[in-house]
Design a protein around this motif. Structure first.
Motif, PDB file in Angstrom:
ATOM      1  N   ILE A 184     -36.645 -48.034  12.462  1.00  0.00           N
ATOM      2  CA  ILE A 184     -38.061 -48.386  12.460  1.00  0.00           C
ATOM      3  C   ILE A 184     -38.856 -47.352  11.683  1.00  0.00           C
ATOM      4  CG2 ILE A 184     -40.073 -48.841  13.923  1.00  0.00           C
ATOM      5  CD1 ILE A 184     -38.095 -49.662  16.133  1.00  0.00           C
ATOM      6  N   ALA A 185     -38.511 -46.083  11.854  1.00  0.00           N
ATOM      7  CA  ALA A 185     -39.213 -45.019  11.136  1.00  0.00           C
ATOM      8  C   ALA A 185     -39.038 -45.160   9.625  1.00  0.00           C
ATOM      9  CB  ALA A 185     -38.704 -43.648  11.595  1.00  0.00           C
ATOM     10  N   ALA A 186     -37.909 -45.742   9.212  1.00  0.00           N
ATOM     11  CA  ALA A 186     -37.641 -45.926   7.781  1.00  0.00           C
ATOM     12  C   ALA A 186     -38.320 -47.162   7.211  1.00  0.00           C
ATOM     13  CB  ALA A 186     -36.139 -46.008   7.542  1.00  0.00           C
ATOM     14  N   GLY A 187     -39.075 -47.901   8.030  1.00  0.00           N
ATOM     15  CA  GLY A 187     -39.806 -49.072   7.542  1.00  0.00           C
ATOM     16  C   GLY A 187     -38.950 -50.304   7.348  1.00  0.00           C
ATOM     17  N   LYS A 188     -37.828 -50.410   8.070  1.00  0.00           N
ATOM     18  CA  LYS A 188     -36.903 -51.519   7.865  1.00  0.00           C
ATOM     19  C   LYS A 188     -36.940 -52.556   8.994  1.00  0.00           C
ATOM     20  CE  LYS A 188     -33.720 -48.805   5.038  1.00  0.00           C
ATOM     21  NZ  LYS A 188     -33.907 -49.642   3.828  1.00  0.00           N
ATOM     22  N   LEU A 189     -37.937 -52.468   9.870  1.00  0.00           N
ATOM     23  CA  LEU A 189     -37.962 -53.357  11.028  1.00  0.00           C
ATOM     24  C   LEU A 189     -38.117 -54.819  10.633  1.00  0.00           C
ATOM     25  CD1 LEU A 189     -38.008 -53.950  14.035  1.00  0.00           C
ATOM     26  CD2 LEU A 189     -40.438 -53.380  14.061  1.00  0.00           C
ATOM     27  N   ASN A 190     -39.051 -55.129   9.727  1.00  0.00           N
ATOM     28  CA  ASN A 190     -39.315 -56.533   9.398  1.00  0.00           C
ATOM     29  C   ASN A 190     -38.091 -57.212   8.788  1.00  0.00           C
ATOM     30  OD1 ASN A 190     -41.924 -56.532  10.400  1.00  0.00           O
ATOM     31  ND2 ASN A 190     -42.833 -55.920   8.443  1.00  0.00           N
ATOM     32  N   ALA A 191     -37.422 -56.538   7.866  1.00  0.00           N
ATOM     33  CA  ALA A 191     -36.215 -57.120   7.255  1.00  0.00           C
ATOM     34  C   ALA A 191     -35.118 -57.296   8.303  1.00  0.00           C
ATOM     35  CB  ALA A 191     -35.727 -56.240   6.106  1.00  0.00           C
ATOM     36  N   PHE A 192     -34.997 -56.322   9.202  1.00  0.00           N
ATOM     37  CA  PHE A 192     -33.983 -56.409  10.244  1.00  0.00           C
ATOM     38  C   PHE A 192     -34.299 -57.552  11.211  1.00  0.00           C
ATOM     39  CE2 PHE A 192     -32.067 -54.766  14.291  1.00  0.00           C
ATOM     40  CZ  PHE A 192     -30.746 -54.932  13.897  1.00  0.00           C
ATOM     41  N   ALA A 193     -35.568 -57.744  11.515  1.00  0.00           N
ATOM     42  CA  ALA A 193     -35.965 -58.858  12.385  1.00  0.00           C
ATOM     43  C   ALA A 193     -35.590 -60.198  11.751  1.00  0.00           C
ATOM     44  CB  ALA A 193     -37.463 -58.801  12.664  1.00  0.00           C
ATOM     45  N   GLN A 194     -35.712 -60.301  10.428  1.00  0.00           N
ATOM     46  CA  GLN A 194     -35.293 -61.530   9.740  1.00  0.00           C
ATOM     47  C   GLN A 194     -33.806 -61.787   9.948  1.00  0.00           C
ATOM     48  OE1 GLN A 194     -36.466 -61.899   5.600  1.00  0.00           O
ATOM     49  NE2 GLN A 194     -38.211 -60.550   5.936  1.00  0.00           N
ATOM     50  N   ASP A 195     -32.999 -60.731   9.815  1.00  0.00           N
ATOM     51  CA  ASP A 195     -31.558 -60.902   9.976  1.00  0.00           C
ATOM     52  C   ASP A 195     -31.209 -61.310  11.411  1.00  0.00           C
ATOM     53  OD1 ASP A 195     -31.364 -60.178   7.360  1.00  0.00           O
ATOM     54  OD2 ASP A 195     -30.630 -58.141   7.733  1.00  0.00           O
ATOM     55  N   LEU A 196     -31.883 -60.714  12.394  1.00  0.00           N
ATOM     56  CA  LEU A 196     -31.654 -61.121  13.779  1.00  0.00           C
ATOM     57  C   LEU A 196     -32.085 -62.565  14.001  1.00  0.00           C
ATOM     58  CD1 LEU A 196     -32.811 -57.930  15.731  1.00  0.00           C
ATOM     59  CD2 LEU A 196     -30.482 -58.810  15.565  1.00  0.00           C
ATOM     60  N   ALA A 197     -33.176 -62.971  13.355  1.00  0.00           N
ATOM     61  CA  ALA A 197     -33.637 -64.355  13.482  1.00  0.00           C
ATOM     62  C   ALA A 197     -32.610 -65.329  12.905  1.00  0.00           C
ATOM     63  CB  ALA A 197     -34.984 -64.521  12.780  1.00  0.00           C
ATOM     64  N   ILE A 198     -31.931 -64.929  11.844  1.00  0.00           N
ATOM     65  CA  ILE A 198     -30.875 -65.766  11.269  1.00  0.00           C
ATOM     66  C   ILE A 198     -29.735 -65.936  12.266  1.00  0.00           C
ATOM     67  CG2 ILE A 198     -29.100 -65.871   9.460  1.00  0.00           C
ATOM     68  CD1 ILE A 198     -31.149 -64.508   7.590  1.00  0.00           C
ATOM     69  N   LEU A 199     -29.315 -64.836  12.891  1.00  0.00           N
ATOM     70  CA  LEU A 199     -28.259 -64.928  13.900  1.00  0.00           C
ATOM     71  C   LEU A 199     -28.698 -65.827  15.054  1.00  0.00           C
ATOM     72  CD1 LEU A 199     -26.948 -61.241  14.193  1.00  0.00           C
ATOM     73  CD2 LEU A 199     -26.145 -63.070  12.706  1.00  0.00           C
ATOM     74  N   HIS A 200     -29.950 -65.658  15.472  1.00  0.00           N
ATOM     75  CA  HIS A 200     -30.487 -66.464  16.570  1.00  0.00           C
ATOM     76  C   HIS A 200     -30.486 -67.940  16.195  1.00  0.00           C
ATOM     77  CE1 HIS A 200     -33.750 -68.220  19.078  1.00  0.00           C
ATOM     78  NE2 HIS A 200     -33.284 -67.386  20.003  1.00  0.00           N
ATOM     79  N   ALA A 201     -30.877 -68.256  14.966  1.00  0.00           N
ATOM     80  CA  ALA A 201     -30.925 -69.645  14.514  1.00  0.00           C
ATOM     81  C   ALA A 201     -29.534 -70.273  14.471  1.00  0.00           C
ATOM     82  CB  ALA A 201     -31.576 -69.719  13.128  1.00  0.00           C
ATOM     83  N   MET A 202     -28.503 -69.456  14.337  1.00  0.00           N
ATOM     84  CA  MET A 202     -27.122 -69.946  14.287  1.00  0.00           C
ATOM     85  C   MET A 202     -26.501 -70.047  15.676  1.00  0.00           C
ATOM     86  SD  MET A 202     -25.671 -68.055  10.898  1.00  0.00           S
ATOM     87  CE  MET A 202     -26.247 -68.560   9.261  1.00  0.00           C
ATOM     88  N   GLY A 203     -27.324 -69.873  16.700  1.00  0.00           N
ATOM     89  CA  GLY A 203     -26.841 -70.079  18.064  1.00  0.00           C
ATOM     90  C   GLY A 203     -26.206 -68.871  18.703  1.00  0.00           C
ATOM     91  N   ILE A 204     -26.424 -67.687  18.145  1.00  0.00           N
ATOM     92  CA  ILE A 204     -25.894 -66.464  18.733  1.00  0.00           C
ATOM     93  C   ILE A 204     -26.894 -65.931  19.750  1.00  0.00           C
ATOM     94  CG2 ILE A 204     -25.245 -64.058  18.254  1.00  0.00           C
ATOM     95  CD1 ILE A 204     -24.262 -65.058  15.505  1.00  0.00           C
ATOM     96  N   LYS A 205     -26.412 -65.536  20.921  1.00  0.00           N
ATOM     97  CA  LYS A 205     -27.267 -65.022  21.988  1.00  0.00           C
ATOM     98  C   LYS A 205     -27.418 -63.511  21.804  1.00  0.00           C
ATOM     99  CE  LYS A 205     -25.500 -68.657  25.005  1.00  0.00           C
ATOM    100  NZ  LYS A 205     -24.750 -68.998  26.243  1.00  0.00           N
ATOM    101  N   LEU A 206     -28.660 -63.044  21.797  1.00  0.00           N
ATOM    102  CA  LEU A 206     -28.941 -61.671  21.381  1.00  0.00           C
ATOM    103  C   LEU A 206     -29.635 -60.846  22.458  1.00  0.00           C
ATOM    104  CD1 LEU A 206     -30.288 -62.420  17.775  1.00  0.00           C
ATOM    105  CD2 LEU A 206     -28.070 -61.422  18.365  1.00  0.00           C
ATOM    106  N   VAL A 207     -29.153 -59.608  22.594  1.00  0.00           N
ATOM    107  CA  VAL A 207     -29.852 -58.581  23.355  1.00  0.00           C
ATOM    108  C   VAL A 207     -30.069 -57.420  22.394  1.00  0.00           C
ATOM    109  CG1 VAL A 207     -29.784 -56.991  25.300  1.00  0.00           C
ATOM    110  CG2 VAL A 207     -28.774 -59.279  25.523  1.00  0.00           C
TER     111      VAL A 207
END
Length: 446
Positions: free
Chosen positions: A37-60
């Motif tokens: 987060i300090a490196a400013g990469k949160l938004n891009a990382f959130a996109q990648d997690l959203a892709i996993l979520h959209a593919m039916g992967i359960k996330l914590v």
């Protein structure tokens, strides 16, 4: 504007599809270092997690906050103190940790809000759920050091977390736990993520870290990353490393990966957040990008069985179409499947070869040697060849031979010699296609 052309997209999507199928409905616990987060990469990382979520992967998702707490303490003129790889949390540090956690949770929830507008995952809704899912106890005094408000995980409310992810929410955990009397304890992201993965019996634990993974040569920072470590190898490696005090120490994340696998998590990963899309590359490509610790090697070389026929057919079909291999019917492969040896990785067949013995001539034909283009030049062809040689020796044979029109140099480099087609055993000579004019290459078995 980046364009993905059909001739590149289709093979790519076909390569990814088995992973999408394999992971649908699975549970991933992702530990995210506060440095991401300090490196400013949160938004891009959130996109990648959203892709996993959209593919039916359960996330914590478990977030860390080391740099944010350090920043808060520095602003107050208060020192950051660590021992045994943990923060010593006095009253000031606890206050800073609570403030940092609140701010980060706000930023993370905001990153998943409003359907991620102006991103590839626009209109993808990811609902974030957080709460007091962790019970903790104090670290206490270790080697004379009082850790005060630092704690360790006592219990994870796995039932409530499971209910939330089963209805499609992403569960967000901060590294805080509470005692039954309501006392707050500062925890480490790594321990929270590991304990949660074990409690849920997650399919994967993935750490997004400052490090690239475990290098093959720990003394050479430029050496290649060891992409897969068997649990036994990881234990041996960990036993030979000094105790980790910094997140950049090789043993720091590795100790949690080993603990997770020992606790029943199938695979645990160390990934570099500095590489854009590292999470997707690790999940959806054959070799990934970081280090994965598994209870046993996911790649296996074995003799084929009836359930492998479809995978063998899919692997060799492209090579039959371009003329590299002689076409074989599915019926023929089903009949001869016991003759095949395969290399599979995570349930996907990436290489095969068949061995047809001619006992009367004390030789055998190796046929249909095929390696997927995705993993060529990684030594799998030689591994299959050695396995076939071992099978032939076990049959008491003196040689193996191949018929080829395009790959003679590969075989010659590995000890094969060209012979006249009349050398072939009589039964094989009767089936030789003189129009194809395949070269016959023989290797003597010592």
């Amino acid at each position: 504007m980046n364009l993905v052309f059909p001739h590149t997209f289709v093979p790519l999507f076909r390569a990814v599809a088995p992973h999408i199928h394999a992971y649908h409905g699975k549970t991933f616990v992702v530990g995210m270092a506060g440095e991401l987060i300090a490196a400013g990469k949160l938004n891009a990382f959130a996109q990648d997690l959203a892709i996993l979520h959209a593919m039916g992967i359960k996330l914590v998702l478990v977030h860390g906050f080391r740099p944010q707490v350090n920043e808060q303490l520095q602003a107050k003129g208060h020192p950051s103190r660590f021992s045994h790889g943990k923060r010593i949390t006095d009253a000031v540090a606890l206050d800073c940790a609570q403030e940092a956690a609140g701010q980060l949770r706000f930023e993370i929830e905001a990153a998943f809000s409003q359907g991620l507008p102006n991103t590839p995952m626009a209109n993808a809704t990811v609902r974030v759920v957080s709460g007091n899912f962790l019970t903790a106890r104090p670290v206490g005094i270790v080697d004379g050091v009082d850790f005060m408000h630092s704690g360790v995980v006592r219990k994870v409310d796995a039932i409530t977390i499971r209910r939330a992810i089963d209805i499609g929410a992403l569960v967000l955990l901060s590294p805080f736990g509470f005692s039954p009397t309501g006392e707050a304890f500062n925890l480490t992201m790594e321990e929270v993520a590991t304990s949660t993965a074990v409690a849920l019996q997650a399919d994967k634990l993935l750490f997004m870290t400052e490090t690239a993974g475990i290098r093959e040569d720990l003394h050479d920072p430029e050496s290649a990353i060891d992409t897969e470590l068997a649990l036994a190898d990881a234990r041996r490696l960990l036993a030979g490393l000094p105790d980790a005090t910094l997140p950049t120490d090789p043993a720091f994340y590795l100790q949690y990966c080993v603990k997770a696998c020992e606790g029943g998590v199938e695979r645990s990963h160390i990934l570099p957040f500095s590489v854009d899309g590292a999470l997707l590359m690790e999940v959806f490509t054959h070799d990934g990008i970081g280090t994965m610790v598994v209870d046993e090697k996911l790649e296996s070389l074995r003799e084929a069985g009836p359930d492998d026929v479809a995978g063998i057919v899919q692997l060799i079909e492209p090579f039959e179409r371009d003329g590299t291999l002689v076409k074989r019917s599915r019926t023929e492969i089903e009949r001869d499947v016991s003759c095949y040896s395969i290399i599979e990785h995570d349930g996907v067949i990436f290489g095969c070869a068949a061995l047809y013995p001619y006992p009367e001539a004390r030789t055998a034909e190796m046929a249909a040697l095929t390696i997927s283009p995705q993993v060529q030049s990684q030594g799998d062809g030689e591994r299959i060849l050695k396995h076939i040689e071992h099978r032939a020796k076990g049959m008491g044979l003196e040689s193996i031979f191949v018929l080829t029109t395009r790959t003679m140099h590969w075989f010659i480099k590995r000890g094969f010699q060209q012979v006249d087609p009349n050398w072939l055993p009589d039964a094989r000579k009767r089936k030789y296609n003189w129009d194809r004019r395949s070269l016959v290459l023989v290797k003597r078995l010592s």
